[in-house]
Motif scaffolding. Structure first.
Motif, short mmCIF file in Angstrom:
data_model
loop_
_atom_site.label_atom_id
_atom_site.label_comp_id
_atom_site.label_asym_id
_atom_site.label_seq_id
_atom_site.Cartn_x
_atom_site.Cartn_y
_atom_site.Cartn_z
N PRO A 185 1.09 -1.67 -0.25
CA PRO A 185 0.28 -0.14 0.33
C PRO A 185 0.16 1.51 -0.48
O PRO A 185 0.25 2.41 -0.07
CB PRO A 185 -0.81 0.25 1.47
CG PRO A 185 -0.54 -0.87 2.28
CD PRO A 185 0.58 -1.90 1.38
N GLY A 232 -3.46 4.19 -8.94
CA GLY A 232 -4.23 4.03 -7.03
C GLY A 232 -3.22 4.81 -6.46
O GLY A 232 -3.88 4.28 -5.20
N TYR A 233 -2.04 5.04 -6.83
CA TYR A 233 -1.49 5.72 -5.69
C TYR A 233 -1.48 6.96 -5.18
O TYR A 233 -1.16 7.56 -6.86
CB TYR A 233 0.28 4.97 -5.27
CG TYR A 233 0.50 3.21 -5.18
CD1 TYR A 233 0.84 3.06 -4.40
CD2 TYR A 233 0.45 2.70 -6.56
CE1 TYR A 233 0.91 2.27 -3.89
CE2 TYR A 233 0.65 0.38 -6.44
CZ TYR A 233 0.15 0.84 -4.85
OH TYR A 233 0.59 -0.40 -4.46
N ARG A 243 -1.71 4.39 -1.10
CA ARG A 243 -3.21 4.21 -1.08
C ARG A 243 -3.61 4.77 -0.47
O ARG A 243 -3.39 4.82 0.73
CB ARG A 243 -3.47 2.76 -1.04
CG ARG A 243 -2.83 1.86 -2.32
CD ARG A 243 -3.05 0.25 -2.23
NE ARG A 243 -2.77 -0.82 -3.77
CZ ARG A 243 -2.53 -1.64 -3.72
NH1 ARG A 243 -2.57 -2.84 -2.11
NH2 ARG A 243 -1.72 -2.09 -4.48
#
Length: 380
Positions: A185, A232-233, A243
């Protein structure tokens, strides 16, 4: 109020060619005595500078995972004994080398309340890893992340470096692709900086270090930002991507210019308006502690003007920028009253932009951040 604690383990089994942190080879070092000295520093520091509760703890290095399990246990027990924290509410990070993360060490860390790992990957190209002096291989990263997840770690960060000697844009793209496939993440991606007293610095002075050009490095940074967004970062700091909910709260303490403990040889701290630097050599650090002292070799009381400057060059590292309201609450002066001329100039240069609530870097400003930061220093 003191928000965080940093603890420094200076021992390494191998010294990387780019590293300028305070570190020594592990072999032959007085590790037990050093950890005992850290215990005493923690005890004295918290007694002299009490904190209600620290929000984050970060063990860095050097290489914390160079310690064996018995040594890690001793360190972790003392952290819980002396640092005011609530186990289920603190962000507790340990830096790690991929080839030193055995299941036993990971379980030791997890059992002691560590809930975040920061794994030094740097690149997934084994040739480049050897070139920069790393001792792990790509397969070690896969194994470390897989085992960490099996033990129960969900908050895992990996570090990448771009602009490495001989590195191409295509190689960076491959690094990013592998990083995304690990499904962690948080990813940090830093440009290589050649620091004095490193192997790379000496090679550069001799003309034996072939680095990407500034334009190539800028292209790598642009590619990193683009790829992170596509996968998506969210970029929340110049070199950090996460994230939602997995931003490094410890590093945000620094960028928000808050107070923090610094424990260990060469560690820095910021407490009650004073910035301290601990003595670096391990044996000298131990000697000062054994004399009943705190190991400071530099102490600087930060005046209000310096605090305001720090608020700008640290806060502008965050993508959201510097909050006008937060600045006013800290200094009882408006941001534009203090730095209006500098802000106007850098806006005209296309490096800063202003919203109703924040001042922040533009996209171009991210590429020239140091130029902007310097503009806020020593402003009359």
């Amino acid at each position: 109020m003191i928000q965080a604690a940093y603890l420094h383990i200076p021992f390494c089994t191998h010294i990387c060619h780019y590293c300028d942190f305070n570190k020594v080879f592990l072999k032959g070092q007085p590790v037990a005595e050093y950890l005992q000295a850290m215990e005493q520093e923690m005890k004295r520091t918290v007694a002299q500078f009490p904190a209600e509760r620290v929000q984050t703890i970060f063990i860095g290095g050097g290489t914390p995972t160079a310690l064996d399990i018995r040594q890690l246990d001793f360190l972790l027990e003392n952290i819980h004994r002396y640092l005011p924290c609530t186990v289920d509410k603190v962000e507790f990070t340990v830096e790690a080398n991929p080839n030193e993360l055995s299941r036993e060490k990971l379980q030791c860390l997890k059992d002691a309340g560590v809930n975040r790992l920061s794994i030094g990957v740097q690149t997934f190209n084994d040739t480049l890893l050897r070139r920069i002096g790393r001792t792990h291989q790509t397969r070690d990263v896969w194994q470390a992340v897989e085992t960490a997840k099996a033990v129960g770690f969900t908050n895992i960060s990996i570090d990448l470096i771009y602009g490495l000697p001989g590195q191409t844009l295509e190689q960076l793209q491959k690094d990013l692709a592998v990083a995304f496939s690990l499904d962690v993440p948080h990813i940090s991606a830093y440009s290589l900086i050649i620091e004095p007293k490193t192997v790379f610095y000496n090679l550069m002075r001799k003309g034996k270090l072939s680095l990407p050009s500034q334009d190539e490095e800028a292209e790598m940074y642009e590619e990193t930002m683009k790829q992170m967004q596509q996968h998506g970062y969210v970029q929340y700091e110049l070199s950090n991507y996460a994230r939602s909910g997995f931003e490094s709260q410890h590093n945000l303490t620094y960028w928000n210019n808050e107070y923090y403990y610094g424990i260990g040889a060469g560690a820095h701290s910021y407490m009650n308006g004073i910035r301290n630097v601990n003595i670096g050599p391990v044996k000298k650090y131990i000697e000062l502690i054994e004399k009943g002292q705190l190991p400071y070799v530099e102490r600087h009381e930060v005046n209000e003007r310096e605090r305001m400057e720090e608020e700008m060059f640290l806060g502008l590292r965050k993508i959201e920028g510097v909050s006008k309201q937060r600045f006013y609450e800290k200094f009882h002066r408006s941001l534009n009253d203090v730095f209006g001329d500098v802000i106007a100039k850098e806006k005209a240069n296309g490096l800063l932009e202003e919203t109703e609530t924040h001042v922040r870097l533009t996209h171009r400003g991210k590429l020239l951040g140091n130029v902007v930061f310097e503009a806020f220093l020593h402003v009359s």
